[in-house]
Scaffold this active site. Structure first.
Site, PDB file in Angstrom:
ATOM      1  N   PRO A 228      13.963  -0.819  -3.186  1.00 46.15           N
ATOM      2  CA  PRO A 228      14.757  -1.911  -2.613  1.00 46.15           C
ATOM      3  C   PRO A 228      13.768  -2.952  -2.078  1.00 46.15           C
ATOM      4  O   PRO A 228      13.093  -2.728  -1.080  1.00 46.15           O
ATOM      5  CB  PRO A 228      15.537  -1.222  -1.482  1.00 46.15           C
TER       6      PRO A 228
ATOM      7  N   ASP B 225       8.504  -3.095  -0.030  1.00 45.44           N
ATOM      8  CA  ASP B 225       9.464  -2.002  -0.218  1.00 45.44           C
ATOM      9  C   ASP B 225      10.186  -1.815   1.121  1.00 45.44           C
ATOM     10  O   ASP B 225       9.579  -1.387   2.112  1.00 45.44           O
ATOM     11  CB  ASP B 225       8.683  -0.737  -0.615  1.00 45.44           C
ATOM     12  N   HIS B 226      11.464  -2.127   1.115  1.00 42.79           N
ATOM     13  CA  HIS B 226      12.216  -2.138   2.382  1.00 42.79           C
ATOM     14  C   HIS B 226      12.425  -0.730   2.952  1.00 42.79           C
ATOM     15  O   HIS B 226      12.807  -0.569   4.097  1.00 42.79           O
ATOM     16  CB  HIS B 226      13.568  -2.823   2.154  1.00 42.79           C
ATOM     17  N   ARG B 227      12.149   0.303   2.146  1.00 42.68           N
ATOM     18  CA  ARG B 227      12.246   1.668   2.692  1.00 42.68           C
ATOM     19  C   ARG B 227      11.097   1.931   3.652  1.00 42.68           C
ATOM     20  O   ARG B 227      11.184   2.787   4.517  1.00 42.68           O
ATOM     21  CB  ARG B 227      12.175   2.707   1.549  1.00 42.68           C
TER      22      ARG B 227
ATOM     23  N   ILE C 159       8.934  -0.885   4.939  1.00 48.92           N
ATOM     24  CA  ILE C 159       8.660  -2.015   5.827  1.00 48.92           C
ATOM     25  C   ILE C 159       9.973  -2.718   6.149  1.00 48.92           C
ATOM     26  O   ILE C 159      10.742  -3.053   5.238  1.00 48.92           O
ATOM     27  CB  ILE C 159       7.675  -2.981   5.128  1.00 48.92           C
TER      28      ILE C 159
END
Ligand code: CAO
Length: 433
Positions: free
Chosen positions: A229, A405-407, A409
């Site tokens: 994501p 990577d939003h998982r 950061i």
């Protein structure tokens, strides 16, 4: 003195199972000639209430097997005979449903422990799982059946989450899920494919084969696109002073010396920020539960070549000078364009920089080079009027695009990281700190 040269034939029988007249044999896990360990499961039995694993109470070589799946057994039914050797017989479990029926002397087996005389005490079948040696999967028949129904080879399910590593239904489900994710990632399965169109109906066409690099890059990018994501955050850094310094340095250089581009300062500014924000220098473990923090600072640089995009890695950017980095990048990008990079030249990156600044652009959304967690995109710097509180002044502004990577950061961390990169570029004295 004890006679320690014995080989013994032992019977494995169905022990006391508590007044159950008929027990189904679901699985027989041994065959004639198998060398089995003490407590290894030899058969799986099932009543209408429970599933039982019958452990061997002798270690040795299976001589005969008297049951097959589908048979009905009851207390005392002979399951198999096992020839124990003295060394293994020492490992016999005394209170076992195994009785000794014969003894043969073997002068070859010397200096072995004395065989233990088995007791006549009967034991209920062990309902708890026992570790199975060898390749046999440790799972109950119902789980095996479940796996078979799903077409899963249970020996491939490595991690059982039950007691002593027993494979449970949930482990089989997780295995199936992971296989599906993997194959979807590799092939794009599950995603509606783009319909094939005969373009020649509309005009002349030519088919050109994609280069190997392009095909591999395409696979990697698709995998990253489907798995991560991603968020891209855009900002601009004031590089007016940095650019003045860079021009001054280049003016001092000889004709044959490698010139310094803004990218070298960007690398330094980036690594200085990564040192302050360790999550940018990390990778997520494959099961997504741990962050692997790296203590080295290797940066991949996207290089445009006639065959496609390649990403050579500059190692230990934190300890290299701007001049060193300029020389190294010139060498690596020349090698890349000649198609001479070795796999090792492209491994070990922590974060990637993709600079289109030499070409143009105002912004773009680079794709993270997974398993890295972030990538910095750069487009063309341009003079802009910047309000200083009193007046507009001309400043050279460099557009930056940070995809992460939003998982790993979150948005605020991404913005703070970018603020630090900007700060480092706007005042390069900070890189000395
Ligand atoms: N703003 C303004 N000018 C820029 C600039 C920027 N952001 N970045 C580079 N320039 C200038 C340089 O200063 C240089 O100018 P001079 O010729 O006057 O010295 C010129 O543009 C060419 O620079 P360069 O691109 O050769 O050098 P670099 O160090 O900036 O970049 C490299 C090296 C290897 C990254 C680059 O050549 C390259 O291949 N870029 C493409 C990367 C790419 O394809 N990314 C897309 C990946 S995602 O699909």
């Amino acid at each position: 003195m004890t006679d320690n040269t014995m080989a013994r034939l032992c019977e494995i029988k169905v022990p006391d199972v508590g007044n159950v007249p008929s027990i189904d044999v679901v699985e027989v896990l041994i065959s004639v000639g198998d060398v089995i360990a003490l407590e290894q499961t030899v058969a799986t039995l099932e009543t209408d209430k429970a599933t039982m694993e019958l452990p061997s109470n002798a270690a040795g070589t299976v001589q005969q097997v008297f049951i097959k799946p589908g048979d009905k057994v009851s207390e005392g039914t002979l399951i198999a005979t096992v020839m124990t050797v003295a060394a293994l017989a020492g490992a016999e479990k005394p209170a076992a449903p195994v009785s000794v029926v014969a003894e043969t002397a073997s002068k070859a087996l010397v200096n072995q422990p004395t065989p233990v005389t088995p007791t006549q005490k009967k034991e209920a079948i062990v309902f708890e799982p026992v570790p199975v040696s060898g390749a046999k999967a440790h799972a109950s028949p119902s789980v095996r059946l479940f796996a078979r129904e799903l077409g899963v080879d249970i020996s491939k399910v490595k991690l059982g989450s039950g007691r002593k590593g027993r494979i449970l239904k949930d482990d089989v489900k997780l295995f199936v899920k992971n296989v599906m994710i993997e194959s979807a990632t590799a092939t794009g399965a599950g995603i509606p494919s783009i319909p094939e169109v005969d373009f020649s109906v509309f005009g002349e066409t030519e088919v050109q084969k994609l280069s190997k690099i392009k095909r591999l890059t395409g696979q990697n990018l698709t995998r990253a696109w489907l798995n991560l994501p991603m968020v891209t955050y855009h900002d601009e850094a004031d590089i007016t002073d940095m650019e003045a310094f860079r021009n001054q340095l280049n003016a001092e250089k000889g004709k044959d010396e490698v010139k310094i581009t803004g990218l070298m300062f960007i690398l330094k500014a980036l690594v200085a920020a990564m040192q302050q924000f360790p999550s940018f220098n990390s990778s997520l473990s494959s099961e997504g539960e741990n962050l692997i923090l790296k203590k080295y600072f290797n940066i991949g640089i996207a290089v445009d070549t006639p065959n496609g995009l390649v990403v050579p890695v500059l190692r230990d950017v934190n300890i290299k000078s701007i001049n060193q980095l300029a020389v190294e990048l010139a060498e690596k990008s020349a090698k890349a364009r000649l198609g001479k990079l070795l796999p090792a030249d492209m491994q070990g990156g922590c974060m990637t920089v993709s600079s289109l600044g030499g070409i143009g652009g105002t912004a773009f959304t680079p794709i993270v080079n997974a398993p890295e967690v972030a990538i910095l995109g750069v487009t063309r710097a341009k003079m802009q009027p910047v309000w200083n509180g009193k007046e507009f002044i001309p400043r050279l502004m460099l557009p930056l695009d940070l995809t992460y990577d939003h998982r790993v950061i979150d948005g605020a961390e991404g913005a703070r990281f970018m603020a630090m990169v900007k700060q480092n570029l706007s005042d390069i004295r900070r890189l000395l700190l």
